[in-house]
Design a protein around this motif. Structure first.
Motif: not given
Lengths: 351, 351
Positions: A94-117
């Motif tokens: 997650h952290a690495e993807v955000q770091t790279e997205a920022a470098r490329h000028g992309l705005q990252l938004i994340s969604v996580v599923p509920t872990p137990t579902e």
DNA sequence: CTGAAAGCGCTTACAG
DNA sequence: CTGAAAGCGCTTACAG
């Protein structure tokens, strides 16, 4: 017409209530010109530009991304559908993807599923991202199938990161789970073990773990070892199969247990303690992932997956696809990891 | 007028290209009626409802959240601004917040800043969420100041989770860092240490760690111990201050080092190994957080913060604020953690 | 370089 | 119960 003071979600007086028209009025230009300054596309005279920028700042203008997206029929937003954030491998990704997205000028938004579902919940997360009409999608490991993604591939580029991918319409940047499995299996075999347990979660629980388990089992059998396949089919827990492993050890049927993740392996080490089983004197234990903070300190023999490489490459590819879809030919790349020596793998106990 | 086949971001034939008008046409009703079925608000006849639902399914319709939000001037979306996902405390928080949000029917989207960047980057993340006009905002620990949030408080309810909060317009659901600091400090003092180092990161690096460090130092001084305050002012690294601690131990000036997070403490244990310093024989070491997987195995003496309680309470409050802002009176709640015994805290070495 | 106007895909009074 | 129409806050041809 002035806006009603009751406008919900944007109290008057708040910067969030400031619209482009307000900026235009203050800068004494048209809305179109404000938009041009914001976009940075068309030419705007220096003087006008300064006035508009000043007005924006003075009013604390926050452009409405929603409206921008609707009008422009595109977004800089890219979505990341991430699997269980409690798992350090995904946290790091997650952290690495955000770091790279920022470098490329992309705005990252994340969604996580509920872990137990299960898969239904992951699909809900997918729809959340698609409903936002993100310009691109990164799908991290999980139980979503390529078939679930298929209907949307025409409309939005999808890159699979860190999960096995074989669909011809989805770019894959994965860990080389087969090679990883073979590396760990090879070390266990070299240590002299001849009869071992391999924990194999169901594919609906985790595609990656399933693949790792199957890979280790196949490799060991190819080397002539006696392999006990232990199924682990519950979702969201790591204790599945522990009973079986303990029984096998007690019965003298195995001298090592290979887990498809550090999480499962570490959980088992606690169980082994509780059972009075010494590791590696009584049995050896291995994991896979190698990204947990302090892993070396715990001494778990494992394999480190190349999270950063995968994130860097995944974002690079998605960026290209978002900008010019046609310029990217779909491929499925795989990055192998590196063996992580530890204290939990030793020679089999003399019987 | 039929849509141009070139419409970007929504290729014809893809479900993402299906609009409400397409559904309406197929179901032989007006767009308004489709919307009513989707919203589930107004009465719609059974027969009509079935036709609309069928049409949606047949076309694979995915409502455009963007357009919905714009038209309705509201969203079910709530945003989570999360700090460094590599930190297991935040990874766990992320998972728990999602779980709770789902239970409350809120759609959570998350934004993480680039871990190695500072306040500017966090503000960019904040604007990303605000640009989406989320209906509510959860702000996790980080370096964003209440003043940065202030301009938006009229328009969007904000709940601080897991970070110190004292602003009268922001609901706070935090860890009780002062009590936590006192608990750890008390144990160190009880173990017999009289001269210790406390690692104190700058408030711009981490408000929580800063508070913990100051709290431990103050508590120990109150007990009459000799406290060496070690500053750690670099962003995104845990090695800051290690040199100082090693020097102090070598000089015989301290017998224990109290770190404001497990991450920093574990990093130091590696350094201690490298330096040939034995823990706890030569010196004691403590951390705070206690949520890392396998922490018991590592034996680090620490304090476990109540992540789940904070997530549950934070989402509960935000839900209420999103539905009826006026019904919630702003408070600042604090949840203390529990001491986590380990092997890295012992008696001071005899000199 | 700048503005007037159409339109993005929806929701929601307003009428019936 | 249902439809026609206005409008959400923007971008972008189209003219000038």
């Amino acid at each position: 017409m002035p806006r009603d003071a009751e406008t919900p979600g944007a109290a008057v007086g708040s910067p969030l209530a400031v619209r482009m028209d307000d900026v235009a009025e203050r800068a004494r230009v048209s809305r179109a010109t404000v938009s041009r300054v914001l976009m940075g596309t068309a030419r705007v005279s220096e003087a006008t530009q300064v006035r508009v920028l000043d007005a924006m700042r003075e009013l604390g203008y926050v452009p409405n991304t929603i409206a921008q997206g609707l009008a422009a029929r595109r977004t800089d937003l890219v979505g990341l559908l991430l699997r269980d954030p409690r798992n350090p491998a995904y946290g790091l990704l997650h952290a690495e993807v955000q770091t790279e997205a920022a470098r490329h000028g992309l705005q990252l938004i994340s969604v996580v599923p509920t872990p137990t579902e299960g898969v239904e919940d992951e699909l809900a997360g997918l729809r959340r991202l698609l409903g936002l009409r993100v310009g691109g999608l990164m799908v991290s490991t999980g139980v979503i199938r390529a078939a679930d993604l298929e209907p949307f591939l025409d409309a939005v580029p999808v890159v699979s990161v860190g999960r096995i991918e074989e669909h011809p319409g989805i770019y894959g940047v994965s860990y080389d789970e087969d090679t990883n499995a073979a590396i760990v299996a090879g070390r266990v075999a070299e240590a002299g073990h001849r009869s071992v347990a391999v924990i194999i979660p169901d594919i609906r629980v985790s595609t990656a773990e399933n693949r790792r388990g199957l890979g280790m089992a196949a490799d060991l059998e190819g080397r002539g070892l006696d392999v006990h396949r232990v199924e682990a089919n519950s979702f969201g827990t790591n204790v599945d199969g522990y009973d079986d492993v303990v029984s096998l050890v007690r019965a003298g049927s195995i001298t090592a247990a290979l887990f498809p993740s550090d999480w499962r392996a570490l959980g088992f080490l606690d169980r082994a303690d509780a059972e009075g089983l010494r590791v590696p004197e009584d049995m050896s234990v291995t994991g896979i992932d190698g990204v947990m903070p302090g892993i070396e300190r715990m001494g778990l023999t494992s394999l480190r997956i190349p999270v950063r490489e995968v994130a860097v490459r995944g974002v690079e590819v998605l960026d290209r696809m978002v900008r010019d879809r046609g310029s990217v030919e779909i491929r499925h790349e795989r990055f192998p990891g590196t063996f992580l020596p530890g204290r939990t793998l030793g020679a089999p106990p003399p019987h």
